[in-house]
Design a protein around this motif. Structure first.
Motif, mmCIF file in Angstrom:
data_model
loop_
_atom_site.group_PDB
_atom_site.id
_atom_site.type_symbol
_atom_site.label_atom_id
_atom_site.label_comp_id
_atom_site.label_asym_id
_atom_site.label_seq_id
_atom_site.Cartn_x
_atom_site.Cartn_y
_atom_site.Cartn_z
ATOM 1 N N TRP A 36 -97.075 15.883 33.439
ATOM 2 C CA TRP A 36 -96.615 14.288 33.672
ATOM 3 C C TRP A 36 -96.854 13.724 32.569
ATOM 4 O O TRP A 36 -98.101 13.644 31.786
ATOM 5 C CB TRP A 36 -97.936 13.884 34.478
ATOM 6 N N PHE A 37 -96.246 12.829 32.502
ATOM 7 C CA PHE A 37 -95.944 11.578 30.962
ATOM 8 C C PHE A 37 -95.506 10.860 31.338
ATOM 9 O O PHE A 37 -94.810 10.374 32.086
ATOM 10 C CB PHE A 37 -94.941 12.769 29.841
ATOM 11 N N ARG A 38 -95.855 9.516 29.522
ATOM 12 C CA ARG A 38 -95.385 7.907 30.865
ATOM 13 C C ARG A 38 -94.815 7.722 29.339
ATOM 14 O O ARG A 38 -95.241 8.023 28.570
ATOM 15 C CB ARG A 38 -96.388 7.474 31.257
ATOM 16 N N GLN A 39 -94.181 6.769 29.775
ATOM 17 C CA GLN A 39 -93.102 5.743 28.201
ATOM 18 C C GLN A 39 -93.241 4.541 29.071
ATOM 19 O O GLN A 39 -93.046 3.742 29.798
ATOM 20 C CB GLN A 39 -91.964 6.127 28.519
ATOM 21 N N ALA A 40 -94.296 3.442 27.908
ATOM 22 C CA ALA A 40 -94.288 2.334 28.552
ATOM 23 C C ALA A 40 -93.666 1.623 27.507
ATOM 24 O O ALA A 40 -92.938 2.469 27.058
ATOM 25 C CB ALA A 40 -96.348 1.950 28.092
ATOM 26 N N PRO A 41 -93.517 0.271 27.757
ATOM 27 C CA PRO A 41 -91.948 -0.427 26.901
ATOM 28 C C PRO A 41 -92.457 -0.641 25.718
ATOM 29 O O PRO A 41 -93.680 -0.827 25.101
ATOM 30 C CB PRO A 41 -91.898 -2.230 28.085
ATOM 31 N N HIS A 45 -92.938 8.182 24.338
ATOM 32 C CA HIS A 45 -93.214 9.453 25.879
ATOM 33 C C HIS A 45 -95.392 9.349 25.540
ATOM 34 O O HIS A 45 -95.043 10.366 24.276
ATOM 35 C CB HIS A 45 -93.004 10.662 25.938
ATOM 36 N N GLU A 46 -95.737 9.443 26.257
ATOM 37 C CA GLU A 46 -96.916 10.120 26.017
ATOM 38 C C GLU A 46 -97.300 11.025 26.837
ATOM 39 O O GLU A 46 -97.365 11.054 27.540
ATOM 40 C CB GLU A 46 -98.558 8.768 25.647
ATOM 41 N N GLY A 47 -98.062 11.792 26.732
ATOM 42 C CA GLY A 47 -98.647 13.030 27.332
ATOM 43 C C GLY A 47 -100.216 12.806 28.194
ATOM 44 O O GLY A 47 -101.297 11.390 27.672
ATOM 45 N N VAL A 48 -99.947 12.176 30.279
ATOM 46 C CA VAL A 48 -100.496 11.637 31.623
ATOM 47 C C VAL A 48 -101.312 13.039 31.774
ATOM 48 O O VAL A 48 -103.000 13.226 31.727
ATOM 49 C CB VAL A 48 -99.942 11.436 31.986
ATOM 50 N N SER A 49 -101.490 14.278 32.235
ATOM 51 C CA SER A 49 -101.878 15.271 32.535
ATOM 52 C C SER A 49 -101.027 16.444 32.880
ATOM 53 O O SER A 49 -100.022 16.144 33.537
ATOM 54 C CB SER A 49 -102.691 14.641 34.017
ATOM 55 N N CYS A 50 -101.332 17.361 32.623
ATOM 56 C CA CYS A 50 -100.616 19.058 33.315
ATOM 57 C C CYS A 50 -101.685 20.113 33.413
ATOM 58 O O CYS A 50 -102.455 19.805 33.793
ATOM 59 C CB CYS A 50 -100.285 19.426 31.588
ATOM 60 N N ILE A 51 -100.761 20.539 34.283
ATOM 61 C CA ILE A 51 -101.600 21.682 34.690
ATOM 62 C C ILE A 51 -100.810 23.227 34.685
ATOM 63 O O ILE A 51 -99.628 23.350 35.061
ATOM 64 C CB ILE A 51 -101.300 21.247 35.865
ATOM 65 N N THR A 52 -101.591 24.137 34.511
ATOM 66 C CA THR A 52 -101.242 25.355 33.882
ATOM 67 C C THR A 52 -100.788 26.413 35.879
ATOM 68 O O THR A 52 -101.801 25.296 36.644
ATOM 69 C CB THR A 52 -101.782 26.502 33.640
ATOM 70 N N ASP A 53 -100.489 27.082 36.120
ATOM 71 C CA ASP A 53 -99.748 27.830 37.650
ATOM 72 C C ASP A 53 -101.061 28.904 37.249
ATOM 73 O O ASP A 53 -101.867 29.410 37.825
ATOM 74 C CB ASP A 53 -98.561 28.335 36.799
ATOM 75 N N SER A 54 -100.777 29.720 36.831
ATOM 76 C CA SER A 54 -101.751 30.599 36.833
ATOM 77 C C SER A 54 -102.743 31.315 36.911
ATOM 78 O O SER A 54 -104.083 31.797 37.693
ATOM 79 C CB SER A 54 -101.286 32.235 35.388
ATOM 80 N N THR A 58 -106.258 22.283 34.219
ATOM 81 C CA THR A 58 -105.322 20.984 34.009
ATOM 82 C C THR A 58 -106.383 19.968 33.159
ATOM 83 O O THR A 58 -107.646 20.757 31.721
ATOM 84 C CB THR A 58 -106.009 20.080 35.134
ATOM 85 N N TYR A 59 -105.152 19.535 31.951
ATOM 86 C CA TYR A 59 -105.943 18.323 31.178
ATOM 87 C C TYR A 59 -105.324 16.798 31.354
ATOM 88 O O TYR A 59 -104.364 16.602 31.952
ATOM 89 C CB TYR A 59 -104.559 18.987 30.638
ATOM 90 N N TYR A 60 -106.480 16.103 31.464
ATOM 91 C CA TYR A 60 -105.678 14.426 31.099
ATOM 92 C C TYR A 60 -106.028 13.953 30.017
ATOM 93 O O TYR A 60 -106.667 14.648 29.010
ATOM 94 C CB TYR A 60 -106.971 14.138 31.616
ATOM 95 N N ARG A 61 -105.606 13.035 29.692
ATOM 96 C CA ARG A 61 -105.571 12.947 28.151
ATOM 97 C C ARG A 61 -106.867 11.479 28.780
ATOM 98 O O ARG A 61 -107.295 11.091 30.188
ATOM 99 C CB ARG A 61 -104.265 11.296 28.350
ATOM 100 N N ASP A 62 -107.810 11.307 27.436
ATOM 101 C CA ASP A 62 -109.330 10.144 27.888
ATOM 102 C C ASP A 62 -108.528 9.337 28.686
ATOM 103 O O ASP A 62 -109.581 8.862 29.422
ATOM 104 C CB ASP A 62 -109.692 9.874 26.224
ATOM 105 N N CYS A 108 -99.183 18.840 26.382
ATOM 106 C CA CYS A 108 -99.915 18.017 27.080
ATOM 107 C C CYS A 108 -100.197 16.582 25.999
ATOM 108 O O CYS A 108 -100.437 15.617 26.186
ATOM 109 C CB CYS A 108 -100.224 18.695 27.814
ATOM 110 N N GLN A 109 -100.714 16.962 24.867
ATOM 111 C CA GLN A 109 -101.152 16.519 23.716
ATOM 112 C C GLN A 109 -99.859 15.536 22.901
ATOM 113 O O GLN A 109 -100.245 14.906 22.484
ATOM 114 C CB GLN A 109 -102.142 16.718 22.884
#
Length: 129
Positions: A36-41, A45-54, A58-62, A108-109
């Motif tokens: 999941w990424f987001r872009q503010a006005p 774009h910045e990474g918000v949170s990511c997840i692997t499959d295997s 999970t990864y989260y921005r601070d 993600c980063q």
């Protein structure tokens, strides 16, 4: 056509919650990292949170740790982002993207350099009183 469809955004007061969904169409999420990424006005774009499959790492921005939770349901070909205790600074358009699983943590980063049209339509989250 291969695409993601993001949904679940809206207007919410500070402290409120939203659950975003990212449904894949035309391909399977099996074996892919999803972010999941987001872009503010006016911002990149910045990474918000990511997840692997295997292994489900999970990864989260601070700034969202402890407030957001990412999950996936491969049977439904969908990834979710539960967002609690929302803050005005969370206001942005939220997008999801497929990632090469071994690169999930890095991407993600440091988000992929996609053209705007490659990011899809996204879903707008507005946190305001």
């Amino acid at each position: 056509q291969l695409q993601f469809v993001e949904s679940g955004g809206g207007l919410v007061q500070p402290g409120g919650s939203l659950r975003l969904s990212c449904a894949a169409s035309g391909f399977t999420l099996d074996g892919l990292g999803i972010g999941w990424f987001r872009q503010a006005p006016g911002k990149e774009h910045e990474g918000v949170s990511c997840i692997t499959d295997s292994d489900g790492n999970t990864y989260y921005r601070d700034s969202v740790k402890g407030r957001f939770t990412i999950s996936r349901d491969n049977a439904k070909n969908t990834v979710y982002l539960q967002m609690n205790s929302l803050k005005p600074e969370d206001t942005a358009v939220y997008y999801c993207a497929a990632l090469v699983e071994m690169d999930t943590a890095h991407l993600c980063q440091y988000p992929p350099h996609y053209r705007q049209d490659q990011w899809g339509k996204g879903t707008l989250v507005t946190v305001s009183s």
